[in-house]
Structure formats: structure tokens, C-alpha cells
Design a protein around this motif. Sequence first.
Motif, mmCIF file in Angstrom:
data_model
loop_
_atom_site.group_PDB
_atom_site.id
_atom_site.type_symbol
_atom_site.label_atom_id
_atom_site.label_comp_id
_atom_site.label_asym_id
_atom_site.label_seq_id
_atom_site.Cartn_x
_atom_site.Cartn_y
_atom_site.Cartn_z
ATOM 1 N N ASP A 39 0.839 -1.194 0.000
ATOM 2 C CA ASP A 39 0.000 0.000 0.000
ATOM 3 C C ASP A 39 0.879 1.250 0.000
ATOM 4 O OD1 ASP A 39 -1.756 2.080 0.491
ATOM 5 O OD2 ASP A 39 -2.834 1.049 2.100
ATOM 6 N N ALA A 40 0.755 2.062 -1.047
ATOM 7 C CA ALA A 40 1.604 3.248 -1.190
ATOM 8 C C ALA A 40 1.371 4.271 -0.081
ATOM 9 C CB ALA A 40 1.378 3.899 -2.553
ATOM 10 N N THR A 41 0.237 4.193 0.626
ATOM 11 C CA THR A 41 -0.025 5.153 1.701
ATOM 12 C C THR A 41 0.633 4.743 3.013
ATOM 13 O OG1 THR A 41 -2.081 4.085 2.414
ATOM 14 C CG2 THR A 41 -2.247 5.721 0.640
ATOM 15 N N GLU A 42 1.157 3.521 3.073
ATOM 16 C CA GLU A 42 1.855 3.046 4.260
ATOM 17 C C GLU A 42 3.352 3.336 4.142
ATOM 18 O OE1 GLU A 42 0.590 1.568 6.967
ATOM 19 O OE2 GLU A 42 -1.502 1.405 6.293
ATOM 20 N N LYS A 43 4.065 3.227 5.244
ATOM 21 C CA LYS A 43 5.504 3.466 5.238
ATOM 22 C C LYS A 43 6.257 2.300 4.600
ATOM 23 C CE LYS A 43 6.013 6.486 9.284
ATOM 24 N NZ LYS A 43 6.745 6.655 10.567
ATOM 25 N N VAL A 83 11.853 -3.856 6.524
ATOM 26 C CA VAL A 83 11.671 -3.060 5.308
ATOM 27 C C VAL A 83 10.696 -3.790 4.379
ATOM 28 C CG1 VAL A 83 12.829 -2.138 3.255
ATOM 29 C CG2 VAL A 83 13.955 -2.022 5.491
ATOM 30 N N LYS A 84 9.730 -3.054 3.843
ATOM 31 C CA LYS A 84 8.722 -3.642 2.952
ATOM 32 C C LYS A 84 9.243 -3.571 1.508
ATOM 33 C CE LYS A 84 6.226 -3.754 6.703
ATOM 34 N NZ LYS A 84 7.064 -2.906 7.589
ATOM 35 N N THR A 85 9.955 -4.595 1.101
ATOM 36 C CA THR A 85 10.539 -4.600 -0.246
ATOM 37 C C THR A 85 9.477 -4.744 -1.332
ATOM 38 O OG1 THR A 85 10.926 -6.989 -0.240
ATOM 39 C CG2 THR A 85 12.682 -5.589 0.644
ATOM 40 N N CYS A 86 8.244 -5.093 -0.950
ATOM 41 C CA CYS A 86 7.156 -5.191 -1.927
ATOM 42 C C CYS A 86 6.444 -3.852 -2.119
ATOM 43 C CB CYS A 86 6.151 -6.259 -1.500
ATOM 44 S SG CYS A 86 5.415 -5.981 0.134
ATOM 45 N N HIS A 87 6.829 -2.848 -1.362
ATOM 46 C CA HIS A 87 6.186 -1.533 -1.411
ATOM 47 C C HIS A 87 6.447 -0.859 -2.762
ATOM 48 C CE1 HIS A 87 5.155 2.586 -0.213
ATOM 49 N NE2 HIS A 87 4.617 2.089 0.896
ATOM 50 N N PRO A 88 5.461 -0.171 -3.330
ATOM 51 C CA PRO A 88 5.667 0.480 -4.637
ATOM 52 C C PRO A 88 6.642 1.650 -4.605
ATOM 53 C CG PRO A 88 3.466 0.956 -3.779
ATOM 54 C CD PRO A 88 4.055 -0.091 -2.890
ATOM 55 N N PRO A 473 5.879 -4.289 -10.945
ATOM 56 C CA PRO A 473 4.800 -3.857 -11.848
ATOM 57 C C PRO A 473 3.635 -3.186 -11.130
ATOM 58 C CG PRO A 473 4.795 -6.240 -11.619
ATOM 59 C CD PRO A 473 6.017 -5.749 -10.931
ATOM 60 N N ALA A 474 3.623 -3.228 -9.788
ATOM 61 C CA ALA A 474 2.582 -2.516 -9.037
ATOM 62 C C ALA A 474 2.835 -1.010 -9.007
ATOM 63 C CB ALA A 474 2.502 -3.059 -7.611
#
Length: 494
Positions: A39-43, A83-88, A473-474
Amino acid sequence: MMAESSSLEHPGLDKAAGEEFLQEAFQILLEEAIRKGMDATEKVCEWKEPRELRELLDLELRSHGEPRQRVLERCRDVIRYSVKTCHPRFFNQLFSGLDHHALMGRMITETLNTSQYTYEIAPVFVLMEEVVLAKLRELVGWSTGDGIFSPGGSISNMYAMNVARYHRFPDSKQKGSWALPRLVLFTSREGHYSIQKGAAFLGIGTDNVYLVGVDERGKMIPEELEKEIERAKAEGAVPFFVSATCGTTVLGAFDPLESIADVCQRHGIWFHVDAAWGGSALLSRKHRHLLTGIERADSVAWNPHKMLMVGLQCSAFLLRDSSGLLQRCHGASATYLFQPDKFYDVSYDTGDKTIQCGRRVDCLKLWLLWKAVGTEGLERRVDRAFAFTRYLAEEVKRREGFQLVLEPEFINLCFWFVPPSLRGKEGSADYWPRLGKVAPVIKERMMKSGSMMVGYQPLDAKVNFFRQIVTNPAVTRADLDFFLDEIERLGRDL
């Protein structure tokens, strides 16, 4: 003794409680790591200094176990502070993003918990690995060959060096370095550091790694390679291995493979291509030309866990040889694993090809992803990554205060951010030293705010600059615009 014997009549594991724990833990994983992580709104990260993080996590291991709810909270804490490596908005490494099909492959792999060494213990995965490796070799341009999945591109490069040495000097396996002349290998100045580590690990020595000059884009210069080979020969050494790079770590440069292959052919030297980063461009009809000549290589390293978002680790070591060279080089014929009188075809017991005994299953996550999206879907991902980089490069050129280090050939976008205080002062004696301090400060600010992550580094005489990579791709155009806006916001007062 009676009590001890009686206790063995019942399982020592509460399966029902275990399944209940898993159901709750999977819900935490889905909500905290996957949904919020993407979620792009999360850190992107929740930065804590090491001492504070140790206290928050309570890492000590004790004599008595904890109740289920406390262990579930541990799971939440691990996810929260990772760290959220899946974060956009994670652009920090050569890997990013999360593919749900590949993730399921990883989960099945972990659940089945088998080792990829014999058909008897891993029948599905022995056959699967064979098919996946054959498909990767086909993309390289080989109709036959060999290979294995290894624990990372660095190890794949070491496999290549070891196989090349054994191919040239088969006695090296038994007699070691004492039976060998002084061996020399070659890679470019921009080549991956694993070549030097491999030389040290294999007893070749880092002094015997000759670094070949590169052009202004970071590509190996074939004429310089020829000179270095002749220099080694004049010193009485034996050149035996050349590693070209397709997708250097910082600039994303692709060495001229055809010309390098010609040099190797003239001198009878093993030609290896480290395509750990750039290999996935082979899936794109539009961009595979970057690797023209790779089919002439003797071996290739390729990491699908990078650009294809397969998940760590998924690293293929591919060989053009189909004579069993890999088996001869590494085989030890341990009779407790590789009995020759098994009731099935023992050629499917592939584990003796490797330097490992136990070997993780790394093929399932790639196979499941490929099944789900097809070759066309993988190609679209590669093309989308290139499109991201083209868009960003044009934005960097358009925006005041942003300066390209060089026009990108691949998906490595390298640039400086010049804050207002330094604009128009390029002629000042302290301009470059001051500019070199900008990226580290911006990086610190972004990590402490958790807004995004991107890497920086110096290179030769070039002071610190950002290296932006998009493989997820997200990611959308809005994320890329935010990326540039955020760098400007974080650095405008410097």
C-alpha cells in the motif's frame, strides 16, 4: 522409565493448536506484510536505531516458551520493523515487489521442506528444475546443456570459475592448486565483486583477477581485454576464464559479448557471462538485443529473483556443455545418497552436480509464476520496467535540479539531485565535494520518515549519485512522480 516410555505413545506436537496458530499467523501475514506492505499510503520502513530495535523486539531466547498470542505479536513486530521490499516506493535494490503466485511457490517449498538432491526425496522438483533450466537455456540460445539453481548469482559465478578451471585442468579436482600453473582470470572494472571473492575462495587469489578497462558507459573494452591476456601470458601465467557482464550493478552496462567471445575463442579461454541482473531482458523481443552474442558463452549466471520478481533466491547457473562436466567437476558419489543400484533411473539424482549436499528447492516459485502469467506476461513485466525508466529519464531531464549521470541503456537510472544552493556553481572548487554530500542526507531523511527507499553510491571519480531501479509492476506513474517530488522536498534546503 515407565513414564518416559508412556510419553512416546502420543505425538509430541499439538497439530490442532499448530493449525490454529498458522491460520492466525497467515492472517497477520496477509494483512500486515502483503496488504499494508504493498500500500503506497503506508511506510516503506519504520526506522529504529539498533539499540532501540533490540529492546522493542526482545530478541533473547529463554528456557520457557511463550503463549500463542504473544508469539503472534512477535510475528507482527517482525513485519512492522522490517523493510517492505514489496512496497511500490521501494527502489533500493535490484529486486523489489511481490508476486502472489511466486509467493505461493515459496510457501509450498517451505511447507514440503525437501532437498533437491535425489529423485526419491524430490521427484516433482527434480523434473521441474530440469524443465525450467531447459527453458532458460533456450532463451540464451542453446538447444542442449546443463545447469542447476544455486544460492545466488555470486555462487553461480564461482561455479563458473570452478568448472572452467576443471575443464582446463581436470587434475585440479584431486591434486589441488599444487598441480597447477599460475592461473589468471579477467573481468571488467565494473564487474561484480563476486569474481574477486570467488578467486579468493577457490584459491586462485585476487592478485590474479585482472580488471579490464571500460568505456565511458561502463562496458568492457575488448581491445583492453586482449592486451591484458597478452600481459598475463608474457608474465608466464595461464589465462583461463573471462567473465563479461550483462547489466552491471551500478550503471546497468552490457559488455559487447560478440567481440569478447571472439577474443576468448582466439585464446582458447572459457567465456562466462554474468547476466545475473540483465539476463531477464532475454524475455523481451524488444530488448533482448542487449545480450546479442550470449549464445556463444560457455556458461551463464542469471537471477530471475531480480527483474522477474520471483523472490529470493532464484539463481540459475547455466552451462552449454552437455557431456556431464558439472557432475565430473563436483561429484563425490556419496553412497548413502547416490546408490548406483536404486530401482529407478539414477540419472535423475542430480544433487552430485553441486558443491552442496542439502539444496533448497528454488524452481517451484519461478515455475508457478511462469505457469500463471506465461512467457508473454513475463515479457510485459520486462518491457514495463524499461518504460518506467524511460519515463523517469525524461522527467529528470525536464526538472530543474536533476542531472543524469548518463543516458540509461537498461533500467538503472543514475542521477544527481542538485539543491538550489549549488545550482549555477559548477565551476566552484568545492562544487563536487558538496554535491557528494547531498545524496546521503536525503537518504537518511527518507528512511527516517519511511516515505521511500533508493540507493546511492560514488563511482570512480563521480561523487555520490542516486541509482533508481523499478522492477515492481505494481508501481504507477504517480509513484514515480512522488519519487522525484520527494527527493526535491527532502533536499531543497541543503
